[in-house]
Design an enzyme around this catalytic site. Structure first.
Site, PDB file in Angstrom:
ATOM      1  N   ASP A   1       0.813  -1.212   0.000  1.00 51.79           N
ATOM      2  CA  ASP A   1       0.000   0.000   0.000  1.00 51.79           C
ATOM      3  C   ASP A   1       0.849   1.265   0.000  1.00 51.79           C
ATOM      4  O   ASP A   1       0.394   2.315   0.464  1.00 51.79           O
ATOM      5  CB  ASP A   1      -0.927  -0.015   1.218  1.00 51.79           C
ATOM      6  CG  ASP A   1      -0.151  -0.087   2.529  1.00 51.79           C
ATOM      7  OD1 ASP A   1       0.837  -0.835   2.605  1.00 51.79           O
ATOM      8  OD2 ASP A   1      -0.539   0.611   3.492  1.00 51.79           O
TER       9      ASP A   1
ATOM     10  N   ARG B   1       4.386   1.407 -11.941  1.00 57.65           N
ATOM     11  CA  ARG B   1       3.780   0.988 -10.664  1.00 57.65           C
ATOM     12  C   ARG B   1       2.859  -0.205 -10.922  1.00 57.65           C
ATOM     13  O   ARG B   1       2.844  -1.174 -10.165  1.00 57.65           O
ATOM     14  CB  ARG B   1       2.985   2.146 -10.022  1.00 57.65           C
ATOM     15  CG  ARG B   1       3.861   3.283  -9.519  1.00 57.65           C
ATOM     16  CD  ARG B   1       3.082   4.227  -8.610  1.00 57.65           C
ATOM     17  NE  ARG B   1       1.991   4.919  -9.278  1.00 57.65           N
ATOM     18  CZ  ARG B   1       2.099   6.064  -9.948  1.00 57.65           C
ATOM     19  NH1 ARG B   1       3.272   6.671 -10.033  1.00 57.65           N
ATOM     20  NH2 ARG B   1       1.044   6.625 -10.517  1.00 57.65           N
TER      21      ARG B   1
ATOM     22  N   LYS C   1      -6.668  -0.159   6.371  1.00 58.66           N
ATOM     23  CA  LYS C   1      -5.501   0.112   7.221  1.00 58.66           C
ATOM     24  C   LYS C   1      -5.372   1.608   7.461  1.00 58.66           C
ATOM     25  O   LYS C   1      -5.590   2.410   6.549  1.00 58.66           O
ATOM     26  CB  LYS C   1      -4.237  -0.404   6.541  1.00 58.66           C
ATOM     27  CG  LYS C   1      -2.965   0.003   7.273  1.00 58.66           C
ATOM     28  CD  LYS C   1      -1.727  -0.161   6.433  1.00 58.66           C
ATOM     29  CE  LYS C   1      -0.926   1.128   6.466  1.00 58.66           C
ATOM     30  NZ  LYS C   1       0.448   0.938   5.986  1.00 58.66           N
TER      31      LYS C   1
ATOM     32  N   GLU D   1      -3.106   0.496  13.500  1.00 56.62           N
ATOM     33  CA  GLU D   1      -1.637   0.536  13.438  1.00 56.62           C
ATOM     34  C   GLU D   1      -1.037   1.814  14.025  1.00 56.62           C
ATOM     35  O   GLU D   1      -0.837   2.795  13.308  1.00 56.62           O
ATOM     36  CB  GLU D   1      -1.184   0.394  11.969  1.00 56.62           C
ATOM     37  CG  GLU D   1       0.338   0.389  11.819  1.00 56.62           C
ATOM     38  CD  GLU D   1       0.810   0.257  10.360  1.00 56.62           C
ATOM     39  OE1 GLU D   1      -0.036   0.232   9.459  1.00 56.62           O
ATOM     40  OE2 GLU D   1       2.031   0.208  10.151  1.00 56.62           O
TER      41      GLU D   1
ATOM     42  N   GLU E   1       2.214   2.876  14.768  1.00 55.77           N
ATOM     43  CA  GLU E   1       3.609   2.412  14.651  1.00 55.77           C
ATOM     44  C   GLU E   1       4.492   3.192  15.610  1.00 55.77           C
ATOM     45  O   GLU E   1       4.578   4.418  15.530  1.00 55.77           O
ATOM     46  CB  GLU E   1       4.131   2.586  13.206  1.00 55.77           C
ATOM     47  CG  GLU E   1       5.606   2.181  13.114  1.00 55.77           C
ATOM     48  CD  GLU E   1       6.152   2.058  11.694  1.00 55.77           C
ATOM     49  OE1 GLU E   1       5.367   2.159  10.738  1.00 55.77           O
ATOM     50  OE2 GLU E   1       7.377   1.869  11.561  1.00 55.77           O
TER      51      GLU E   1
ATOM     52  N   LYS F   1      -1.863  -3.985  14.087  1.00 57.08           N
ATOM     53  CA  LYS F   1      -0.573  -4.009  13.393  1.00 57.08           C
ATOM     54  C   LYS F   1       0.435  -3.259  14.252  1.00 57.08           C
ATOM     55  O   LYS F   1       0.707  -2.082  14.044  1.00 57.08           O
ATOM     56  CB  LYS F   1      -0.742  -3.360  12.014  1.00 57.08           C
ATOM     57  CG  LYS F   1       0.501  -3.429  11.157  1.00 57.08           C
ATOM     58  CD  LYS F   1       0.189  -3.341   9.673  1.00 57.08           C
ATOM     59  CE  LYS F   1       1.470  -3.124   8.898  1.00 57.08           C
ATOM     60  NZ  LYS F   1       1.328  -3.337   7.474  1.00 57.08           N
TER      61      LYS F   1
ATOM     62  N   SER G   1       7.110  -4.612   9.746  1.00 55.30           N
ATOM     63  CA  SER G   1       8.535  -4.952   9.848  1.00 55.30           C
ATOM     64  C   SER G   1       9.385  -3.742  10.231  1.00 55.30           C
ATOM     65  O   SER G   1      10.455  -3.920  10.827  1.00 55.30           O
ATOM     66  CB  SER G   1       9.043  -5.599   8.554  1.00 55.30           C
ATOM     67  OG  SER G   1       8.893  -4.760   7.444  1.00 55.30           O
ATOM     68  N   GLY G   2       8.969  -2.554   9.878  1.00 53.71           N
ATOM     69  CA  GLY G   2       9.556  -1.322  10.420  1.00 53.71           C
ATOM     70  C   GLY G   2      11.015  -1.050  10.109  1.00 53.71           C
ATOM     71  O   GLY G   2      11.634  -0.249  10.806  1.00 53.71           O
ATOM     72  N   GLY G   3      11.597  -1.721   9.108  1.00 51.98           N
ATOM     73  CA  GLY G   3      13.004  -1.459   8.778  1.00 51.98           C
ATOM     74  C   GLY G   3      13.928  -2.593   9.212  1.00 51.98           C
ATOM     75  O   GLY G   3      15.139  -2.543   8.986  1.00 51.98           O
TER      76      GLY G   3
ATOM     77  N   SER H   1       2.358  -8.564   8.636  1.00 48.81           N
ATOM     78  CA  SER H   1       1.768  -7.695   7.614  1.00 48.81           C
ATOM     79  C   SER H   1       2.927  -6.830   7.123  1.00 48.81           C
ATOM     80  O   SER H   1       2.978  -5.637   7.405  1.00 48.81           O
ATOM     81  CB  SER H   1       0.655  -6.838   8.223  1.00 48.81           C
ATOM     82  OG  SER H   1       0.198  -5.901   7.269  1.00 48.81           O
TER      83      SER H   1
ATOM     84  N   TYR I   1       5.967   6.570   5.004  1.00 46.11           N
ATOM     85  CA  TYR I   1       5.394   5.508   4.195  1.00 46.11           C
ATOM     86  C   TYR I   1       4.487   6.061   3.111  1.00 46.11           C
ATOM     87  O   TYR I   1       3.710   6.928   3.356  1.00 46.11           O
ATOM     88  CB  TYR I   1       4.603   4.558   5.094  1.00 46.11           C
ATOM     89  CG  TYR I   1       4.556   3.187   4.492  1.00 46.11           C
ATOM     90  CD1 TYR I   1       3.454   2.781   3.780  1.00 46.11           C
ATOM     91  CD2 TYR I   1       5.659   2.348   4.576  1.00 46.11           C
ATOM     92  CE1 TYR I   1       3.448   1.536   3.178  1.00 46.11           C
ATOM     93  CE2 TYR I   1       5.640   1.116   3.990  1.00 46.11           C
ATOM     94  CZ  TYR I   1       4.531   0.719   3.298  1.00 46.11           C
ATOM     95  OH  TYR I   1       4.531  -0.507   2.696  1.00 46.11           O
TER      96      TYR I   1
END
Ligand code: 13P
Length: 391
Positions: free
Chosen positions: A66, A88, A178, A218, A220, A260, A302-304, A329, A391
């Site tokens: 996304d 894309r 999301k 989410e 984060e 998430k 996963s955040g990096g 996810s 993001y």
């Protein structure tokens, strides 16, 4: 259909003052009857519960695709491709038409452009997913902007017009949504930023459910910073406490949501790295303290982290039974090797799809607690953390 009965709160019994105080004094007062109407969950309740359950099914997780057009452009730029709609589409086609993906992936989060797009041979991407029994989802937030009055923190936009957008997305085939907001540990986080993040997520979740979409919640907690894992635990507990407080206040049906979260890790610049076992211990401690068992699934971002790190950590969390489905996810931790393998060349599509299946299979095994690192490539072990990632 579920219905909830609210009782009058204690604040509704107010002791009086003055000559007629006896009438209202706590000992002698005849309580005034307060009309209480039942608050009903929306007409989609049963469907939401089914959707959430099917996404949180054993050995499966979510592929996050996304990225906004700007972020997808960054991905394409990393392999020397221009950020055009055609490119894309080509990239999304590679991912979403991978044969056999449905064995490991139960849901795919799309950006709005992709929800309405088709493959080059004219098949709607939504139908490509349904063919693999993958539930189509949609990112509905409108991104982050500075939060005035805070410590250089941000808030997430997108509530205006959200109900009608969700209704349209549902018609187009989306069944879950999301909304990603962020919390920064080095910036405090301030009480204002945490409250705003939690309230926004709860309003979004209520609106999404009202329109038939299972909300992925989410907040984060960014990896940025040199703080310890204990500090992350403290902040995560604070954030999730507020999120659940406002979810309850907004009458969100917990059986029809997915979470998430970020894993509880030390900050990316902390002097010591934590092992998967330590990360699993802290993350599960936080979740057990804050997340009711009514919630069907925890789908980590996963955040990096590197692809392998994200898989190892998930595997460590599934070494014993949990009250919820504990799964993934991932965006970066599922796409990195795929992108590098593809390089934008049609002749590499098969190999790139194979790379996606390798990662999806590894995470599927990790969801079941049966993953082993053996045979992983060096590329898959490379971290992807970027300071201030958007993001
Ligand atoms: P990452 O797995 O790259 O952190 O993506 C998280 C996300 O929110 C994508 O939907």
């Amino acid at each position: 259909m579920a219905s909830l009965q609210l009782t009058a709160s204690s604040s509704q019994w107010i002791a009086g003052k003055g000559p007629f105080a006896w009438r209202n004094s706590p000992r002698t007062a005849v309580p005034r009857r307060v009309a209480v109407r039942p608050i009903r969950a929306g007409s989609y309740t049963d469907e939401l519960v089914q959707t959430a359950k099917s996404i949180a099914s054993p050995g499966r997780g979510i592929l996050a695709v996304d990225e906004s057009n700007a972020t997808c452009g960054k991905r394409l730029a990393s392999i020397g491709m221009e950020n055009t709609e055609e490119n894309r589409q080509a990239y999304r086609q590679l991912l979403l038409t991978t044969p056999g993906l449905g064995a490991y992936i139960s849901g795919a989060i799309l950006f709005e452009e992709t929800l309405y797009q088709s493959s080059t041979d004219g098949k709607k991407f939504v139908d490509c997913l349904l063919h693999e029994k993958i539930m189509p989802g949609i990112k509905v937030d409108k991104g982050l902007v500075p939060l005035p009055g805070s410590n250089n923190e941000s808030w997430c936009q997108g509530l205006d017009g959200l109900a009608s957008r969700c209704a349209e997305y549902y018609k187009q085939g989306a069944r879950f949504a999301k909304w990603r907001t962020v919390v920064s540990i080095p910036s405090g986080p301030s009480a204002l930023a945490v409250k705003e993040a939690a309230w926004g997520l709860a309003r979004y979740a209520a609106i999404a459910q009202d329109n038939g979409l299972v909300p992925i919640v989410e907040p984060e907690i960014l990896l940025d910073g040199d703080h310890s894992i204990e500090r992350t635990l403290q902040v995560a507990e604070k954030v999730w406490a507020e999120v659940f407080f406002y979810l309850a206040e907004n009458n969100v049906v917990f059986e029809g949501i997915l979470l998430k979260p970020s894993m509880v890790t030390p900050g990316a610049e902390h002097k010591e790295k934590a092992s998967p076992e330590t990360i699993a211990k802290y993350t599960l401690k936080m979740l057990n303290r804050r997340v009711p068992p009514a919630v069907p699934g925890i789908m980590f971002l996963s955040g990096g982290q590197s692809e392998v790190e994200a898989t190892l950590n998930l595997n460590a969390m599934n070494q014993g039974p949990n009250p919820w489905h504990v799964s993934f996810s991932y965006a970066r931790a599922l796409q990195n090797t795929v992108l590098k393998t593809w390089q934008g060349r049609p002749e590499n599509i098969g190999a790139a799809q194979k790379a996606l299946l390798v990662r999806a299979n590894a995470n599927s095994l990790a969801q079941l607690g049966r993953y082993s690192e053996e045979g992983e490539t060096e590329e898959a072990k490379k971290g992807m953390f970027q300071k201030g990632y958007t993001y």
